[in-house]
Design an enzyme around this catalytic site. Structure first.
Site, PDB file in Angstrom:
ATOM      1  N   LEU A 133       0.847  -1.195   0.000  1.00 39.94           N
ATOM      2  CA  LEU A 133       0.000   0.000   0.000  1.00 39.94           C
ATOM      3  C   LEU A 133       0.879   1.241   0.000  1.00 39.94           C
ATOM      4  O   LEU A 133       1.695   1.447   0.885  1.00 39.94           O
ATOM      5  CB  LEU A 133      -0.924   0.000   1.220  1.00 39.94           C
ATOM      6  CG  LEU A 133      -2.058   1.039   1.195  1.00 39.94           C
ATOM      7  CD1 LEU A 133      -3.241   0.546   2.048  1.00 39.94           C
ATOM      8  CD2 LEU A 133      -1.626   2.406   1.713  1.00 39.94           C
ATOM      9  N   HIS A 237       8.006   1.590  10.680  1.00 39.12           N
ATOM     10  CA  HIS A 237       8.543   2.863  10.202  1.00 39.12           C
ATOM     11  C   HIS A 237       7.538   3.960  10.562  1.00 39.12           C
ATOM     12  O   HIS A 237       6.327   3.718  10.553  1.00 39.12           O
ATOM     13  CB  HIS A 237       8.723   2.775   8.681  1.00 39.12           C
ATOM     14  CG  HIS A 237       9.451   3.924   8.081  1.00 39.12           C
ATOM     15  ND1 HIS A 237       8.826   5.121   7.779  1.00 39.12           N
ATOM     16  CD2 HIS A 237      10.752   4.069   7.700  1.00 39.12           C
ATOM     17  CE1 HIS A 237       9.712   5.940   7.248  1.00 39.12           C
ATOM     18  NE2 HIS A 237      10.881   5.336   7.183  1.00 39.12           N
TER      19      HIS A 237
END
Length: 345
Positions: A133, A237
């Site tokens: 994504l 992240h």
């Protein structure tokens, strides 16, 4: 900012290669499902195109890839993408690290020691996966990330026989300001003659099977890793924190599996228990009108004809709904169309 109602999620085609390549260059590394490599992306699109062309599921779940893209229906620009893998581990073993604890007691010292360990495992083989994504930085508002993410679950619902009982999502791990990975540097990098950037480039094109092939198979005590490597285990992240929250809202959980490449968390869920899949409802369009209702994601069509967009939906009872004209245009539907919808939350 372009309204979210001007966008539709649709099946990718080989013609989308230039758009995907331009987005891949914006990922910043460590995003293995969208490598900035034209040949690798072309291979993905060809594999996806073959999956969309296969009309029926077989008796067993095949190893297929479906690529979806987010398109602005007014301009035709592609501004995001996502992917679905029907069966991981069929071509090559699907390795993860499982973070566990070993408890030992010393009678002489009268002390109990608990050591964290990373064990190489293929526990998640046979699962389906949602991944890849990416939303263009210029569109990260208005719920477009949510539209992309949840469209995958409506696609799965429409093609349930082609997906497994369990589903996973791997989130990118911590990458430092210099483009390095503390987890790679503290663990895998010690066994390979390449830094993270070199490994990242190789991984993006060839996959991370080479890591699994060469890494030691015995458990690794996390106390032997550097502080920075240990602190990165299981953390997403910063750009993936919103994605992690969306997964948690869908019912995914982090059950101590982490990526063997960058240490990012792997989230898992039972496919039929995923919120959007579980709560979506089938309906028939009885009218197209701006007549109030709830905000929802609406999907229609199968395989190459699959399309998903935001809409205003009003339930008229007995399986009939009224949708707004913008939605009807984006989905290319009229009255009597069969749809599936889920409330926007």
């Amino acid at each position: 900012m372009t309204p979210a109602t001007d966008f539709v999620v649709r099946a990718a085609t080989p013609d989308d290669l230039p758009h995907l390549y331009e987005m891949a260059k914006l990922t910043g590394g460590g995003f293995t499902n969208l490598p900035p490599d034209r040949k690798a992306l072309r291979t993905k699109l060809e594999r996806s195109d073959a999956a969309f062309a296969k009309a029926e599921a077989g008796t067993t779940i095949a190893d297929e890839l479906f690529v979806l893209v987010l398109e602005n229906v007014r301009t035709g620009d592609v501004r995001g993408t996502c992917q679905l893998f029907t069966h991981v581990g069929q071509r090559h073993p699907f390795y993860s690290y499982r973070l566990g604890t070993l408890t030992q007691h010393s009678r002489e010292l009268d002390r109990t020691f608990r050591a964290e360990m990373l064990s190489l495992t293929t526990d998640l083989e046979g699962s389906s996966e949602v991944g890849g994504l990416f939303l263009h930085p210029g569109e990260r508002a208005g719920g477009l990330g949510l539209l992309l993410a949840r469209s995958r679950y409506l696609f799965i619902r429409a093609h349930r026989a082609r997906f497994a009982e369990r589903i996973l999502a791997e989130l990118r791990g911590i990458i430092d300001e210099g483009g390095g990975s503390p987890f790679w540097d503290g663990l895998a990098g010690r066994f390979f003659g390449m830094n993270f950037q070199q490994a990242d480039e190789f991984n993006a094109v060839n996959g991370h099977q080479f890591i699994a092939d060469l890494m030691p198979k015995h458990p690794i005590y996390t106390a032997m890793l550097s502080d920075t490597a240990r602190a990165a285990i299981g953390l997403p992240h910063p750009s993936g924190r919103a994605a992690m929250r969306m997964l948690e809202n869908e019912g995914f959980a982090h059950e101590n599996y982490v990526d063997i490449f960058d240490g990012g968390p792997t989230m898992t869920a039972r496919t039929d228990a995923v919120r959007t899949i579980r709560d979506a409802r089938d309906a028939q369009v009885v009218a197209i009108d701006r007549d109030g209702g709830i905000e929802a994601l609406v999907a229609t069509g199968r395989l190459r004809d699959f399309r998903c967009a935001y809409a205003s939906v009003r339930d008229t009872g007995e399986g009939g709904v009224i949708v707004d004209p913008g939605c009807a245009t984006a989905l290319r539907i009229g009255e009597d169309a069969a749809i599936v919808y889920a409330p926007r939350v």
